[in-house]
Design a protein around this motif. Structure first.
Motif, mmCIF file in Angstrom:
data_model
loop_
_atom_site.group_PDB
_atom_site.id
_atom_site.type_symbol
_atom_site.label_atom_id
_atom_site.label_comp_id
_atom_site.label_asym_id
_atom_site.label_seq_id
_atom_site.Cartn_x
_atom_site.Cartn_y
_atom_site.Cartn_z
ATOM 1 N N PRO A 118 8.761 9.024 -1.618
ATOM 2 C CA PRO A 118 7.810 7.908 -1.509
ATOM 3 C C PRO A 118 8.504 6.548 -1.591
ATOM 4 O O PRO A 118 9.668 6.443 -2.002
ATOM 5 C CB PRO A 118 6.909 8.123 -2.718
ATOM 6 N N GLU A 119 7.791 5.515 -1.196
ATOM 7 C CA GLU A 119 8.304 4.157 -1.333
ATOM 8 C C GLU A 119 8.564 3.853 -2.804
ATOM 9 O O GLU A 119 7.801 4.229 -3.677
ATOM 10 C CB GLU A 119 7.298 3.160 -0.770
ATOM 11 N N GLY A 120 9.672 3.168 -3.049
ATOM 12 C CA GLY A 120 10.033 2.798 -4.406
ATOM 13 C C GLY A 120 10.882 3.801 -5.136
ATOM 14 O O GLY A 120 11.401 3.501 -6.223
ATOM 15 N N ALA A 121 11.056 5.010 -4.570
ATOM 16 C CA ALA A 121 11.872 6.022 -5.237
ATOM 17 C C ALA A 121 13.340 5.619 -5.224
ATOM 18 O O ALA A 121 13.833 5.073 -4.237
ATOM 19 C CB ALA A 121 11.686 7.377 -4.559
ATOM 20 N N MET A 131 0.857 -1.206 0.000
ATOM 21 C CA MET A 131 0.000 0.000 0.000
ATOM 22 C C MET A 131 0.878 1.235 0.000
ATOM 23 O O MET A 131 1.783 1.342 0.818
ATOM 24 C CB MET A 131 -0.902 -0.004 1.244
ATOM 25 N N PRO A 132 0.674 2.193 -0.918
ATOM 26 C CA PRO A 132 1.569 3.362 -0.997
ATOM 27 C C PRO A 132 1.420 4.248 0.220
ATOM 28 O O PRO A 132 0.365 4.302 0.851
ATOM 29 C CB PRO A 132 1.099 4.081 -2.272
ATOM 30 N N PRO A 133 2.484 4.976 0.623
ATOM 31 C CA PRO A 133 2.405 5.880 1.770
ATOM 32 C C PRO A 133 1.470 7.038 1.487
ATOM 33 O O PRO A 133 1.133 7.326 0.350
ATOM 34 C CB PRO A 133 3.847 6.361 1.949
ATOM 35 N N ARG A 134 1.054 7.727 2.564
ATOM 36 C CA ARG A 134 0.164 8.864 2.423
ATOM 37 C C ARG A 134 0.772 9.892 1.479
ATOM 38 O O ARG A 134 1.913 10.281 1.624
ATOM 39 C CB ARG A 134 -0.091 9.507 3.786
ATOM 40 N N MET A 156 8.054 27.602 -9.569
ATOM 41 C CA MET A 156 7.681 26.435 -8.779
ATOM 42 C C MET A 156 6.262 26.508 -8.198
ATOM 43 O O MET A 156 5.741 25.509 -7.715
ATOM 44 C CB MET A 156 8.668 26.258 -7.612
ATOM 45 N N ALA A 157 5.646 27.672 -8.193
ATOM 46 C CA ALA A 157 4.403 27.864 -7.435
ATOM 47 C C ALA A 157 3.267 26.956 -7.896
ATOM 48 O O ALA A 157 2.394 26.613 -7.098
ATOM 49 C CB ALA A 157 3.972 29.329 -7.513
ATOM 50 N N ARG A 158 3.246 26.557 -9.166
ATOM 51 C CA ARG A 158 2.135 25.753 -9.682
ATOM 52 C C ARG A 158 2.425 24.252 -9.701
ATOM 53 O O ARG A 158 1.602 23.466 -10.165
ATOM 54 C CB ARG A 158 1.767 26.219 -11.096
ATOM 55 N N VAL A 159 3.575 23.862 -9.184
ATOM 56 C CA VAL A 159 3.925 22.438 -9.185
ATOM 57 C C VAL A 159 3.015 21.678 -8.216
ATOM 58 O O VAL A 159 2.781 22.128 -7.091
ATOM 59 C CB VAL A 159 5.404 22.243 -8.789
ATOM 60 N N ARG A 160 2.506 20.528 -8.652
ATOM 61 C CA ARG A 160 1.631 19.724 -7.802
ATOM 62 C C ARG A 160 2.146 18.297 -7.603
ATOM 63 O O ARG A 160 1.767 17.639 -6.635
ATOM 64 C CB ARG A 160 0.215 19.672 -8.393
ATOM 65 N N HIS A 161 2.979 17.808 -8.515
ATOM 66 C CA HIS A 161 3.525 16.455 -8.384
ATOM 67 C C HIS A 161 5.016 16.453 -8.722
ATOM 68 O O HIS A 161 5.485 17.268 -9.514
ATOM 69 C CB HIS A 161 2.810 15.457 -9.312
ATOM 70 N N ALA A 162 5.735 15.548 -8.070
ATOM 71 C CA ALA A 162 7.136 15.301 -8.396
ATOM 72 C C ALA A 162 7.276 13.842 -8.797
ATOM 73 O O ALA A 162 6.726 12.949 -8.136
ATOM 74 C CB ALA A 162 8.026 15.605 -7.195
ATOM 75 N N VAL A 163 7.985 13.590 -9.879
ATOM 76 C CA VAL A 163 8.202 12.233 -10.362
ATOM 77 C C VAL A 163 9.677 11.881 -10.173
ATOM 78 O O VAL A 163 10.551 12.524 -10.759
ATOM 79 C CB VAL A 163 7.816 12.104 -11.853
ATOM 80 N N PHE A 164 9.940 10.888 -9.343
ATOM 81 C CA PHE A 164 11.307 10.388 -9.156
ATOM 82 C C PHE A 164 11.597 9.444 -10.320
ATOM 83 O O PHE A 164 11.045 8.347 -10.410
ATOM 84 C CB PHE A 164 11.426 9.676 -7.810
ATOM 85 N N VAL A 165 12.461 9.907 -11.218
ATOM 86 C CA VAL A 165 12.658 9.233 -12.496
ATOM 87 C C VAL A 165 13.398 7.918 -12.347
ATOM 88 O O VAL A 165 13.104 6.934 -13.041
ATOM 89 C CB VAL A 165 13.390 10.178 -13.478
ATOM 90 N N GLY A 191 13.909 4.445 -18.551
ATOM 91 C CA GLY A 191 12.566 3.956 -18.793
ATOM 92 C C GLY A 191 11.621 4.290 -17.659
ATOM 93 O O GLY A 191 12.038 4.616 -16.545
ATOM 94 N N PRO A 192 10.305 4.192 -17.926
ATOM 95 C CA PRO A 192 9.301 4.598 -16.937
ATOM 96 C C PRO A 192 8.967 3.529 -15.908
ATOM 97 O O PRO A 192 8.193 3.799 -14.987
ATOM 98 C CB PRO A 192 8.082 4.902 -17.813
ATOM 99 N N ALA A 193 9.516 2.335 -16.026
ATOM 100 C CA ALA A 193 9.091 1.232 -15.164
ATOM 101 C C ALA A 193 9.305 1.520 -13.687
ATOM 102 O O ALA A 193 8.502 1.103 -12.847
ATOM 103 C CB ALA A 193 9.821 -0.055 -15.566
ATOM 104 N N ASP A 194 10.388 2.219 -13.338
ATOM 105 C CA ASP A 194 10.659 2.478 -11.921
ATOM 106 C C ASP A 194 10.348 3.915 -11.518
ATOM 107 O O ASP A 194 10.747 4.364 -10.442
ATOM 108 C CB ASP A 194 12.112 2.142 -11.577
ATOM 109 N N ASP A 195 9.638 4.679 -12.375
ATOM 110 C CA ASP A 195 9.248 6.039 -12.008
ATOM 111 C C ASP A 195 8.198 6.000 -10.908
ATOM 112 O O ASP A 195 7.285 5.162 -10.930
ATOM 113 C CB ASP A 195 8.677 6.784 -13.222
ATOM 114 N N VAL A 196 8.331 6.914 -9.944
ATOM 115 C CA VAL A 196 7.361 7.006 -8.847
ATOM 116 C C VAL A 196 6.982 8.465 -8.677
ATOM 117 O O VAL A 196 7.844 9.335 -8.542
ATOM 118 C CB VAL A 196 7.941 6.460 -7.525
ATOM 119 N N ALA A 197 5.679 8.751 -8.673
ATOM 120 C CA ALA A 197 5.190 10.121 -8.517
ATOM 121 C C ALA A 197 4.594 10.307 -7.132
ATOM 122 O O ALA A 197 4.068 9.376 -6.524
ATOM 123 C CB ALA A 197 4.148 10.446 -9.583
#
Length: 386
Positions: free
Chosen positions: A97-100, A1-4, A62-71, A75-81
């Protein structure tokens, strides 16, 4: 289960793309530009982040940023947002987050516009983040999550000491917050009453006790439900997070030394004695206000060169900076904050080599009835901690 707060990359993209057709036709926002990434809370001893650490991503737009993606890797297989904790004009804070994995981070605005990951990377250590100094635990209870914004806070500085907390229980919780100086007892207490779940709350402390500057040291915020506090034998909330509180910042922000015997306070000079301490550094080295206050003099003089005098907030001491490379960047009458840039080291006036000539004057002030005193002990103390 992903963290909050964690979301899948697909969810983040879908959320950004959703919305009325009219909104889709509006001009897209400016993409953020990442300039640096640093772990600011829950970091390892080497400064790396871990799952649960807070990283601060600095840059532009930066003011409008809502998500960060850990690349991560290729490839996208291990990307975590993950949804950002807080977005400001020049920075965003993100919980790892978990998996980053270590690597670059791409930021995404609310309308789906994504920034290029650039070349800046974040190091993420395996395993849980180490405890915050003093045994602090962000998940203090089953009902409240909390953290402090900054690990070091200066009196009269740019930012107060700030605690942020969120009630995670299913119903409102009556909260008690305490600020304690380690080894010195309770400094302040807040009881905001019942707090609704989900909405971030904040408590700010300006560094004063009964209107006077608090002593430097390590301070702890403690927070818990009032009912839990009453049930504890110690009758106090648990430690959430701690921070250093300092009353001064060393003014020369680069490599420096204190010179030889001729550089110290009281040395005989032609027709007078040396009234300050010289701090030698390369010309152009940035200089900041050792203590916040108000500019009382700013001028140029044949001997002092470009100089500025700041009357310290809360103590009435005058802080005198001479031989600046150019006129001070602050003006007479202007308030300044501890650590605020005021100029650069130079050799203007009667100066042999690039250096800051620094003086401290007791109240009522510089050539206004006060007297100079040896600044070297204070400079060494500030240099050791800031």
């Amino acid at each position: 289960m992903p963290p909050r707060g964690a979301v899948t990359l697909a969810t983040a993209v879908a959320a950004a793309a959703a919305g009325p057709a009219a909104a889709q036709q509006q001009a897209l926002s400016v993409p953020a530009v990442v300039e640096s990434i640093a772990c600011v809370s829950g970091c390892s001893s080497a400064g790396a982040a871990a799952v649960g650490s807070v990283v601060r991503i600095r840059g532009r737009s930066m003011a409008r940023v809502r998500h960060a993606v850990f690349v991560g890797g290729r490839g996208p297989a291990d990307d975590v947002a993950v949804a950002v904790l807080r977005a400001q004009r020049r920075s965003v804070d993100v919980v790892v987050p978990e998996g980053a994995r270590s690597g670059r981070v791409r930021l995404r605005n609310a309308d789906g516009v994504a920034a290029s990951p650039g070349t800046t990377t974040v190091a993420i250590a395996r395993g849980a983040p180490p405890p915050v100094p003093g045994g602090a635990d962000r998940d203090t209870t089953d009902a409240i999550d909390a953290r402090v914004d900054r690990s070091t806070v200066f009196f009269a500085g740019e930012q107060d000491a700030t605690l942020r907390y969120v009630v995670t229980a299913d119903a409102p919780v009556e909260v008690a917050v305490e600020l304690v100086r380690r080894g010195g007892g309770r400094v302040a207490r807040w009881t905001p009453g019942p707090v609704a779940p989900g909405a971030e709350q904040r408590v700010d402390w300006d560094g004063t006790v009964d209107g006077a500057a608090a002593p430097p040291g390590r301070y702890e915020f403690r927070v818990a439900p009032v009912a839990a506090v009453a049930a504890q034998a110690a009758e106090r909330p648990e430690v959430v997070d701690s921070f250093r509180f300092l009353d001064h910042k060393f003014p020369v922000r680069g490599r420096h030394d204190f010179g030889g015997p001729a550089a110290v306070f009281g040395t005989a000079r032609e027709g007078h004695s040396h009234q300050g301490q010289d701090v030698f550094a390369a010309c152009g080295t940035p200089m900041v206000a050792a203590r916040g206050g108000r500019v009382v003099f700013r001028a140029s003089h044949a001997r002092a060169g470009h100089y500025v005098v700041v009357r310290g907030e809360g103590n009435g001491v005058d802080y005198v900076y001479m031989h600046l490379a150019a006129p001070a960047v602050v003006t007479r009458g202007e308030p300044v904050r501890t650590g605020q840039p005021i100029g650069a080291v130079g050799d203007t006036g009667n100066a042999r080599g690039c250096h800051l000539h620094f003086e401290l004057w007791s109240p009522p002030g510089w050539f206004e009835g006060g007297a100079p005193f040896d600044p070297l002990p204070s400079l060494r103390a500030w240099d050791a901690v800031s």
